[in-house]
Scaffold this motif. Sequence first.
Motif, PDB file in Angstrom:
ATOM      1  N   ALA A 274       0.778  -1.140   0.148  1.00  0.00           N
ATOM      2  CA  ALA A 274      -0.040   0.172  -0.039  1.00  0.00           C
ATOM      3  C   ALA A 274       0.721   1.240   0.004  1.00  0.00           C
ATOM      4  CB  ALA A 274      -0.841  -0.001   1.130  1.00  0.00           C
ATOM      5  N   HIS A 275       2.005   1.091   0.264  1.00  0.00           N
ATOM      6  CA  HIS A 275       2.978   2.262   0.283  1.00  0.00           C
ATOM      7  C   HIS A 275       4.025   1.922  -0.754  1.00  0.00           C
ATOM      8  CE1 HIS A 275       5.083   5.503   2.075  1.00  0.00           C
ATOM      9  NE2 HIS A 275       5.479   5.033   3.247  1.00  0.00           N
ATOM     10  N   LYS A 305     -16.332  -5.243  -5.010  1.00  0.00           N
ATOM     11  CA  LYS A 305     -16.323  -4.906  -3.730  1.00  0.00           C
ATOM     12  C   LYS A 305     -15.870  -6.182  -3.006  1.00  0.00           C
ATOM     13  CE  LYS A 305     -16.849  -0.913  -2.048  1.00  0.00           C
ATOM     14  NZ  LYS A 305     -15.343  -0.619  -2.242  1.00  0.00           N
ATOM     15  N   ARG A 310      -6.703  -4.512  -6.127  1.00  0.00           N
ATOM     16  CA  ARG A 310      -6.945  -3.083  -6.477  1.00  0.00           C
ATOM     17  C   ARG A 310      -5.822  -2.508  -7.568  1.00  0.00           C
ATOM     18  NH1 ARG A 310      -7.040   0.682  -1.267  1.00  0.00           N
ATOM     19  NH2 ARG A 310      -9.237  -0.045  -0.438  1.00  0.00           N
ATOM     20  N   LEU A 311      -6.076  -1.562  -8.232  1.00  0.00           N
ATOM     21  CA  LEU A 311      -5.459  -1.039  -9.412  1.00  0.00           C
ATOM     22  C   LEU A 311      -4.083  -0.753  -8.700  1.00  0.00           C
ATOM     23  CD1 LEU A 311      -6.964   0.847 -12.463  1.00  0.00           C
ATOM     24  CD2 LEU A 311      -6.101  -1.561 -12.229  1.00  0.00           C
ATOM     25  N   GLY A 313      -0.648   1.591  -8.211  1.00  0.00           N
ATOM     26  CA  GLY A 313      -0.147   2.579  -8.973  1.00  0.00           C
ATOM     27  C   GLY A 313      -1.403   3.732  -9.233  1.00  0.00           C
ATOM     28  N   PHE A 314      -2.656   3.279  -8.439  1.00  0.00           N
ATOM     29  CA  PHE A 314      -3.841   4.402  -8.536  1.00  0.00           C
ATOM     30  C   PHE A 314      -4.374   4.618  -6.905  1.00  0.00           C
ATOM     31  CE2 PHE A 314      -4.441   3.630 -13.033  1.00  0.00           C
ATOM     32  CZ  PHE A 314      -5.095   4.689 -13.309  1.00  0.00           C
ATOM     33  N   ARG A 317      -3.754   8.647  -0.276  1.00  0.00           N
ATOM     34  CA  ARG A 317      -4.730   8.892   0.942  1.00  0.00           C
ATOM     35  C   ARG A 317      -4.816  10.557   0.903  1.00  0.00           C
ATOM     36  NH1 ARG A 317      -4.845   7.641   6.007  1.00  0.00           N
ATOM     37  NH2 ARG A 317      -5.766   6.020   5.121  1.00  0.00           N
ATOM     38  N   TYR A 362     -16.505   4.927 -11.422  1.00  0.00           N
ATOM     39  CA  TYR A 362     -16.013   4.448 -10.404  1.00  0.00           C
ATOM     40  C   TYR A 362     -14.565   5.402  -9.916  1.00  0.00           C
ATOM     41  CZ  TYR A 362     -13.668   1.213  -6.910  1.00  0.00           C
ATOM     42  OH  TYR A 362     -13.202   0.822  -5.654  1.00  0.00           O
ATOM     43  N   LYS A 366     -14.331   8.284  -6.845  1.00  0.00           N
ATOM     44  CA  LYS A 366     -13.707   7.961  -5.616  1.00  0.00           C
ATOM     45  C   LYS A 366     -12.093   9.020  -5.842  1.00  0.00           C
ATOM     46  CE  LYS A 366     -15.441   3.417  -4.720  1.00  0.00           C
ATOM     47  NZ  LYS A 366     -16.333   3.919  -3.727  1.00  0.00           N
ATOM     48  N   ASN A 371      -0.751   7.447  -9.296  1.00  0.00           N
ATOM     49  CA  ASN A 371       0.297   8.148  -8.309  1.00  0.00           C
ATOM     50  C   ASN A 371       1.754   7.795  -8.878  1.00  0.00           C
ATOM     51  OD1 ASN A 371       1.160   5.351  -7.358  1.00  0.00           O
ATOM     52  ND2 ASN A 371      -0.855   5.203  -6.188  1.00  0.00           N
ATOM     53  N   ASP A 373       3.919   5.656  -8.077  1.00  0.00           N
ATOM     54  CA  ASP A 373       4.310   4.512  -8.536  1.00  0.00           C
ATOM     55  C   ASP A 373       3.927   3.878  -9.826  1.00  0.00           C
ATOM     56  OD1 ASP A 373       5.960   3.908  -6.262  1.00  0.00           O
ATOM     57  OD2 ASP A 373       4.039   3.637  -5.152  1.00  0.00           O
TER      58      ASP A 373
HETATM   59  N1  CMC Z   1      -8.315   0.341  -6.957  1.00  0.00           N
HETATM   60  C1  CMC Z   1      -9.492   0.578  -6.647  1.00  0.00           C
HETATM   61  N2  CMC Z   1     -10.026   0.899  -5.788  1.00  0.00           N
HETATM   62  C2  CMC Z   1      -9.402   1.646  -5.030  1.00  0.00           C
HETATM   63  C3  CMC Z   1      -8.107   1.807  -5.172  1.00  0.00           C
HETATM   64  C4  CMC Z   1      -7.219   1.163  -6.259  1.00  0.00           C
HETATM   65  N3  CMC Z   1      -6.220   1.506  -6.304  1.00  0.00           N
HETATM   66  N4  CMC Z   1      -7.735   2.905  -4.135  1.00  0.00           N
HETATM   67  C5  CMC Z   1      -8.678   3.043  -3.256  1.00  0.00           C
HETATM   68  N5  CMC Z   1      -9.964   2.152  -3.958  1.00  0.00           N
HETATM   69  C6  CMC Z   1     -11.348   2.708  -3.461  1.00  0.00           C
HETATM   70  C7  CMC Z   1     -11.328   2.026  -2.092  1.00  0.00           C
HETATM   71  O1  CMC Z   1     -11.706   0.427  -2.257  1.00  0.00           O
HETATM   72  C8  CMC Z   1     -12.332   2.753  -1.268  1.00  0.00           C
HETATM   73  O2  CMC Z   1     -13.600   2.461  -1.843  1.00  0.00           O
HETATM   74  P1  CMC Z   1     -14.749   2.651  -0.976  1.00  0.00           P
HETATM   75  O3  CMC Z   1     -15.074   3.934  -0.431  1.00  0.00           O
HETATM   76  O4  CMC Z   1     -16.102   2.176  -1.752  1.00  0.00           O
HETATM   77  O5  CMC Z   1     -14.422   1.464   0.258  1.00  0.00           O
HETATM   78  C9  CMC Z   1     -12.000   4.131  -1.899  1.00  0.00           C
HETATM   79  O6  CMC Z   1     -11.313   3.958  -2.935  1.00  0.00           O
HETATM   80  C10 CMC Z   1     -10.991   4.779  -0.804  1.00  0.00           C
HETATM   81  O7  CMC Z   1      -9.814   4.087  -0.515  1.00  0.00           O
HETATM   82  P2  CMC Z   1      -9.272   3.836   0.776  1.00  0.00           P
HETATM   83  O8  CMC Z   1      -8.515   2.694   0.982  1.00  0.00           O
HETATM   84  O9  CMC Z   1     -10.339   4.107   1.924  1.00  0.00           O
HETATM   85  O10 CMC Z   1      -8.307   5.099   0.836  1.00  0.00           O
HETATM   86  P3  CMC Z   1      -6.964   5.306   1.296  1.00  0.00           P
HETATM   87  O11 CMC Z   1      -6.767   6.566   1.612  1.00  0.00           O
HETATM   88  O12 CMC Z   1      -7.105   4.432   2.873  1.00  0.00           O
HETATM   89  O13 CMC Z   1      -5.694   4.505   0.551  1.00  0.00           O
HETATM   90  C11 CMC Z   1      -4.100   3.996  -0.926  1.00  0.00           C
HETATM   91  C12 CMC Z   1      -4.893   4.940  -0.242  1.00  0.00           C
HETATM   92  C13 CMC Z   1      -2.930   4.561  -1.834  1.00  0.00           C
HETATM   93  C14 CMC Z   1      -3.452   2.843   0.140  1.00  0.00           C
HETATM   94  C15 CMC Z   1      -5.197   3.255  -1.922  1.00  0.00           C
HETATM   95  O14 CMC Z   1      -5.538   4.132  -2.831  1.00  0.00           O
HETATM   96  C16 CMC Z   1      -4.360   1.990  -2.627  1.00  0.00           C
HETATM   97  O15 CMC Z   1      -4.411   1.036  -1.929  1.00  0.00           O
HETATM   98  N6  CMC Z   1      -3.819   2.147  -3.714  1.00  0.00           N
HETATM   99  C17 CMC Z   1      -3.035   0.994  -4.450  1.00  0.00           C
HETATM  100  C18 CMC Z   1      -1.642   1.107  -3.932  1.00  0.00           C
HETATM  101  C19 CMC Z   1      -0.741   2.028  -4.423  1.00  0.00           C
HETATM  102  O16 CMC Z   1      -0.738   2.481  -5.509  1.00  0.00           O
HETATM  103  N7  CMC Z   1       0.052   2.767  -3.362  1.00  0.00           N
HETATM  104  C20 CMC Z   1       1.039   3.823  -3.646  1.00  0.00           C
HETATM  105  C21 CMC Z   1       0.660   5.009  -2.917  1.00  0.00           C
HETATM  106  S1  CMC Z   1       1.516   6.468  -3.522  1.00  0.00           S
HETATM  107  C22 CMC Z   1       3.480   5.807  -3.050  1.00  0.00           C
HETATM  108  C23 CMC Z   1       3.140   5.886  -1.481  1.00  0.00           C
HETATM  109  O17 CMC Z   1       2.741   6.650  -0.852  1.00  0.00           O
HETATM  110  O18 CMC Z   1       3.966   5.041  -1.060  1.00  0.00           O
END
Ligand code: CMC
Length: 438
Positions: A274-275, A305, A310-311, A313-314, A317, A362, A366, A371, A373
Motif C-alpha cells: 500500500a506504500h 467490492k 486494487r489497481l 499505482g492508483f 490518501r 468509479y 472516488k 500515483n 508508482d
Molecule cells: N483500486 C481500486 N479501488 C481503490 C483503489 C485502487 N487502487 N484505491 C482506493 N480504492 C477505493 C477503495 O476501495 C475505497 O472504496 P470504498 O469507499 O467504496 O470503500 C475508496 O477507493 C477509498 O480508498 P481507501 O483505501 O479508503 O483510501 P486510503 O486513503 O486509505 O488508501 C491507498 C490510499 C494508496 C492505500 C489506496 O488508494 C491503494 O491501496 N492504492 C493502491 C496501492 C498504491 O498504489 N499505493 C501507492 C501510494 S503512492 C506511494 C506511496 O505513498 O507510497
Amino acid sequence: MTKNIFDKRLLKETATLTIGDKTLELPIYSGSVGPDVIDIRRLYADTGMFTYDPGFTSTASCESSITYIDGDKGILLYRGYPIDQLAEKSDFMEVAYLLLNGELPDKEEKDDFVHAITYHTMVHDQMSSLFKGFRRDAHPMAIMVGVLGAMSAFYHDSLDINDPLQRKIASHRLIAKIPTIASMAYKYSIGQPFVYPRNDMSYAENFLHMTFGVPQCEEYEVSPTLANAMDKIFILHADHEQNASTSTVRLAGSSGANPFACIAAGIASLWGPAHGGANEACLHMLQEIGTVDRIPEFIEKAKNKNDPFRLMGFGHRVYKNFDPRAQVLAKSANEVLDEMGINDPMLDVARELERIALEDEYFIEKKLYPNVDFYSGIILKAMGFPTEMFTVLFALARTTGWVSQWGEMIEDPTQKIGRPRQLFTGDTQRDFIDLENR
Ligand code: CMC
C-alpha cells in the motif's frame, strides 16, 4: 491572535466541545498553509476521553516545516519549492541539502555538502560480511532492513541523539551510504562482487556505477540520460510529509532510538504494497494484464467490492486530483524509453489503463488517479533494475526525507514519546482457569 513562543503556528480561535455538562474551549491553530488544527492535548486530562482516528485520517501528528501537500490541487512543495521546478532545475544533492537545512545551498555550501556526502559513501568493510548471512534469493528490502539496522553496530560515534554534531554525521552517513548498501544488496542477489563507490561521480552516477558496473573486467559507462532520470526519481521520492514510513521513523525516534534503527523501521514500513511496495506490485500487475484488450477485465476486478484486487499505482490518501510526481514521471518514462530505443508494450498497457480508468465513473467518483508508482516501475525496468529493486530505490531516495523529519522531531521542544491510546473492546478482567479445567 498570539504567536506561540516555540513555533510558527498561530492561535486563531477556539472550538467549543460540549460533552454532557462539561464545556471545553480547544485552541485552533493555523499553519502557514493547509487545514487548521484543533489542539486536543488537554482532552483526556479534562474529560477522561480519547479521540478515535484509525489510520490518522483527521490527525496532525506533529508540527513540521519541511514538506507540504495540497491533495486537491495536486501540489507538492519541499520547503516551499514546487516539486516540478525542483525536478526540472535542481539536482538530488541540492534537494537533500534543502530538506535537511531549510534553504537551497549557495555555491560553497553545496560544494561542502556534496563533498561530505561523497566522502562518506564507503561502508565499514566488515559490513560486507553481513551480506553473506542472507540467502541469495532474499528480497533486497529484507537485506536493507537488516543492514540499515546493523549500521548502529558499526558507527558508535554518531549514536548520541542529543549531540547536534553526531546527529549531523549520522544523517550524512545515512544519505551517503544507502546507495552503496542498496547496490550491494543487488550485487549479492546476482552473485557479483561488490563495486566500490567512486568519488568523482555524482550521487546518481555513482549509484548506477556501483549497481551495473563490474570491478576490473570492464569500465561501465554511465549514460547521462539514465543518470539524469535516476536523479529525477530520487528528487521525486525524497520526502512526502507524514506518510506511513515517515511517521514510523518519527515514532521509533520518539523513544530516543538511534537514527540507524529508526531508518531501518522506516524501510520496513515502506516495504508494504500500500506504500513503497506499490511500484513493484504495479509492474507485476501490468505484466499480468499483458495486453490492452485485457484492461476492462482488470478494471472490473478493481471495482468489485468482493474482490481484494486494487489497481496498483492508483489512488492516494492525500492526492484527490492528480499526483504531481506521476506527471513528471510520465514525461520522463517517454524520454528514457525513447532515448534507449525501447519499445515496451507495458508502456502501452499503462497509458491505456490510465486513459480508461480516468474515464470510468468509479475512479472519477472516488478521485483515484495514477500515483508516483504508476510510471516509476516502467522507467526503472527500462533502466535495467529487476522489480525487487524498485522499493529499494524508493527507500534510498526517501532516506533524505526520513533523516530530515527525524532531525526536525528531535529539535522540536514539544516532542514527546509517541504513545497512542485505544478503544478497548476485548474481555474485561476475568480469573485464570487451570489447563485441566478449560
Ligand atoms: N483500486 C481500486 N479501488 C481503490 C483503489 C485502487 N487502487 N484505491 C482506493 N480504492 C477505493 C477503495 O476501495 C475505497 O472504496 P470504498 O469507499 O467504496 O470503500 C475508496 O477507493 C477509498 O480508498 P481507501 O483505501 O479508503 O483510501 P486510503 O486513503 O486509505 O488508501 C491507498 C490510499 C494508496 C492505500 C489506496 O488508494 C491503494 O491501496 N492504492 C493502491 C496501492 C498504491 O498504489 N499505493 C501507492 C501510494 S503512492 C506511494 C506511496 O505513498 O507510497
